[in-house]
Each structure stands twice: as C-alpha cells, then as structure tokens.
Design a protein around this motif. Structure first.
Motif, short mmCIF file in Angstrom:
data_model
loop_
_atom_site.label_atom_id
_atom_site.label_comp_id
_atom_site.label_asym_id
_atom_site.label_seq_id
_atom_site.Cartn_x
_atom_site.Cartn_y
_atom_site.Cartn_z
N VAL A 124 -43.08 -5.16 92.74
CA VAL A 124 -42.69 -3.81 93.14
C VAL A 124 -43.43 -2.80 92.27
O VAL A 124 -43.55 -3.00 91.05
CB VAL A 124 -41.15 -3.62 93.05
CG1 VAL A 124 -40.65 -3.86 91.65
CG2 VAL A 124 -40.74 -2.24 93.55
N THR A 125 -43.94 -1.76 92.88
CA THR A 125 -44.68 -0.69 92.20
C THR A 125 -45.79 -1.22 91.29
O THR A 125 -46.04 -0.65 90.23
CB THR A 125 -43.74 0.22 91.39
OG1 THR A 125 -43.17 -0.53 90.28
CG2 THR A 125 -42.62 0.77 92.24
N GLY A 126 -46.42 -2.30 91.69
CA GLY A 126 -47.52 -2.84 90.91
C GLY A 126 -47.11 -3.80 89.81
O GLY A 126 -47.98 -4.32 89.09
N TYR A 127 -45.83 -4.06 89.65
CA TYR A 127 -45.34 -4.98 88.62
C TYR A 127 -44.70 -6.20 89.28
O TYR A 127 -44.13 -6.11 90.36
CB TYR A 127 -44.31 -4.29 87.72
CG TYR A 127 -44.86 -3.13 86.94
CD1 TYR A 127 -45.59 -3.32 85.78
CD2 TYR A 127 -44.63 -1.81 87.36
CE1 TYR A 127 -46.10 -2.25 85.05
CE2 TYR A 127 -45.14 -0.73 86.65
CZ TYR A 127 -45.87 -0.96 85.50
OH TYR A 127 -46.38 0.09 84.80
N SER A 128 -44.82 -7.34 88.60
CA SER A 128 -44.26 -8.59 89.12
C SER A 128 -43.48 -9.30 88.03
O SER A 128 -43.84 -9.23 86.85
CB SER A 128 -45.37 -9.51 89.64
OG SER A 128 -46.10 -8.89 90.69
N GLY A 129 -42.41 -9.98 88.43
CA GLY A 129 -41.62 -10.75 87.47
C GLY A 129 -40.33 -11.23 88.11
O GLY A 129 -40.00 -10.89 89.25
N SER A 130 -39.60 -12.05 87.36
CA SER A 130 -38.30 -12.54 87.82
C SER A 130 -37.22 -11.51 87.48
O SER A 130 -37.21 -10.95 86.38
CB SER A 130 -37.97 -13.88 87.12
OG SER A 130 -38.94 -14.85 87.45
N VAL A 131 -36.33 -11.25 88.41
CA VAL A 131 -35.27 -10.28 88.21
C VAL A 131 -34.29 -10.83 87.17
O VAL A 131 -33.71 -11.89 87.36
CB VAL A 131 -34.53 -9.97 89.52
CG1 VAL A 131 -33.41 -8.97 89.29
CG2 VAL A 131 -35.51 -9.46 90.57
N SER A 132 -34.12 -10.10 86.08
CA SER A 132 -33.18 -10.54 85.05
C SER A 132 -31.88 -9.76 85.07
O SER A 132 -30.83 -10.28 84.70
CB SER A 132 -33.82 -10.42 83.66
OG SER A 132 -34.22 -9.09 83.39
N ALA A 133 -31.93 -8.50 85.52
CA ALA A 133 -30.70 -7.68 85.57
C ALA A 133 -30.94 -6.42 86.36
O ALA A 133 -32.06 -5.90 86.42
CB ALA A 133 -30.23 -7.33 84.15
N VAL A 134 -29.86 -5.93 86.99
CA VAL A 134 -29.86 -4.61 87.62
C VAL A 134 -28.77 -3.79 86.95
O VAL A 134 -27.59 -4.12 87.06
CB VAL A 134 -29.61 -4.69 89.14
CG1 VAL A 134 -29.48 -3.30 89.73
CG2 VAL A 134 -30.73 -5.44 89.82
N GLY A 135 -29.17 -2.74 86.22
CA GLY A 135 -28.20 -1.90 85.52
C GLY A 135 -27.93 -0.63 86.28
O GLY A 135 -28.38 -0.44 87.41
N PHE A 136 -27.18 0.28 85.66
CA PHE A 136 -26.88 1.56 86.30
C PHE A 136 -28.13 2.38 86.55
O PHE A 136 -28.31 3.00 87.59
CB PHE A 136 -25.93 2.38 85.42
CG PHE A 136 -24.54 1.83 85.36
CD1 PHE A 136 -23.78 1.71 86.51
CD2 PHE A 136 -24.01 1.42 84.17
CE1 PHE A 136 -22.50 1.20 86.46
CE2 PHE A 136 -22.73 0.90 84.11
CZ PHE A 136 -21.98 0.80 85.25
N MET A 137 -29.03 2.35 85.56
CA MET A 137 -30.20 3.22 85.60
C MET A 137 -31.48 2.51 85.99
O MET A 137 -32.38 3.12 86.57
CB MET A 137 -30.39 3.88 84.22
CG MET A 137 -29.20 4.68 83.75
SD MET A 137 -28.92 6.12 84.78
CE MET A 137 -30.42 7.03 84.46
#
Length: 266
Positions: A124-137
C-alpha cells in the motif's frame, strides 16, 4: 505532615499521595481489565485484527477514567474538568484535529471491513510488509528484513491495497529469454517438465508457458505455475534456478543483450 498544604497550591500532601496511588493502581487495573476483555474477544469469532482494535479502544477509555479519578482525588471538580477538556478539544479541532478524527474513523473502517488481517502481506502506498497492528491513528507493517513501517490510517483507507496472502493459492511467474536460434517448442517442453515435476506446483490450475515478447536479443518466455500461497517464494526460487540448469543441460541458450554495430568505409 500529610495534612499540610503544598506550597502555593490548594491541596495537601495526602491528596497528592492519594492521587499517585490512584493513578498507578488505575493504570494496572486498566491493563488487567483490557487484557481480560481481549482474551474474551479471542474466544469469539471476531478476526484477530478487530479484537486487537477493540481492546486498544477499551484500554484508551479506561485510561481516561483513571485520569478523571486521579483529578478527582486531587480535589478538583470533575464536571469542571470535563467542561475544560471539552473546550480544549474544541480548540484543538479548529487547528487540525480533523486529521486525527479522520485517522480514527479510517481505523474503524479498516477493522470493520477487513481489507487485510493481522499477519497478511500487503502492499500500500509504495510500501510492503506483513500487517502487525491497526491502531487508532496508524497501521504498522513489518517488512521481511524486520523494519517497522507506520502508515496513517487515512492514507491507507484512501489508497489501493494489494493483499498478496488473502487467497489460498497464487500464480508464480518466472521470466526467461531464449535465443532466436532455439526451437521454441523444445524450450517450452523443458520448462513444462520442470514445473510438472515440482512437488509444490499444483496440477489444477495446470502450469503453462507463454511467449511474452520478441525482444531485441531474445524470445522471452514466462513460466506460469500455481502454488499454495505459503509455498510461493519457495516455488519461485526453485523454478528460477531450475530453468537455468534445465536449459543448460538441454543446450538451450539464454542470451545476454547485445548490439551489432556496422561501420561503412568512406
């Protein structure tokens, strides 16, 4: 001693000590309650990403309650504190709090609609990786070389998201060029045998070899093999190395780019 007032302040040492005890104990209790809440969510059918988001939200609310209890212990009127906080929040909203609220709203949508789950590999947006967390911000991605990338939620929500691991199978594409002097049918047959003999290449969908380009120095082929998503990189590495060795054994030339220069005598 504890009943004496603090210098220049309308509170006693006892009030200050009590407030510190309430603050420390409140933080500990809040973490314990948030942990219990998170463990309870894990027993439900909610996705791990949603459970983590809700537990963080609950912890934030508990922290607010602890702060209010601490202020109350100091002798302040809670109602006036709430009114004061409301005024401050209103003032901050006028100076850019919209971005914060947008990030929070985007985080809620991401946790609800789940374009990705924790542990999935996304770009997403030119970056790649494994999702580690979705926070408030923001959302955190962990790259294969162990770097943490933090992206604001509103940026992710407003961008295209490529999820590489959501589906159970993926197609592995390996590009290779052969000489124009090579028989294409022979090169295709060697490549097909390589893929069919690989234990992690799926029979359905069947592997295939296609001609992708008639380049300046080579006829470019593409090996297309389907594999389980977990086996993707292993299959890609094996086929990349395997086609090189297979073509060498079959005396099929993999040419390098070359340029012919013709010079005319005056």
């Amino acid at each position: 001693m504890l009943s004496d007032n603090l210098p220049y302040m309308n509170m006693t040492y006892f009030n200050l000590l009590s407030a510190l005890i309430v603050l420390v104990a409140g933080i500990i209790v809040a973490k314990i309650l948030a942990g219990i809440f998170k463990n309870g969510l894990k027993k439900t059918e909610l996705p791990e990403l949603v459970a983590e988001f809700l537990s963080r939200f609950a912890l934030a609310l508990l922290y607010v309650a602890v702060i209010l209890a601490t202020v109350s212990t100091l002798g302040a009127d809670i109602s006036s504190v709430v009114v004061g906080l409301s005024a401050v929040i209103g003032l901050v909203l006028g100076f850019g709090m919209q971005d914060t609220l947008t990030n929070i709203a985007a985080g809620v949508w991401l946790a609800t609609l789940r374009p990705f789950d924790k542990g999935e590999y996304v770009s997403v947006t030119g970056y790649s990786g494994s999702v580690s967390a979705v926070g408030f911000m923001a959302t955190e991605l962990l790259t294969p070389d162990n770097k943490v990338i933090t992206i604001p939620n509103k940026v992710i929500w407003g961008s295209a998201i490529e999820n590489a691991t959501r589906m159970p199978t993926r197609r592995v594409d390996v590009n290779v060029g052969i000489s124009y002097d090579t028989k294409v049918d022979q090169a295709v047959q060697v490549a097909m045998e390589l893929m069919k003999n690989h234990s992690m290449v799926l029979a359905d969908p069947a592997p295939a070899v296609v001609t992708t380009e008639l380049a300046d120095s080579s006829v470019n082929l593409q090996l297309r093999a389907w594999a389980n998503t977990a086996d993707y990189w292993g299959v890609k590495g094996d086929l990349t190395n395997g086609i090189l060795n297979a073509y060498k054994e079959a005396d099929i030339e993999i040419p390098f780019p070359q340029l012919d220069v013709h010079m005319d005598k005056e």
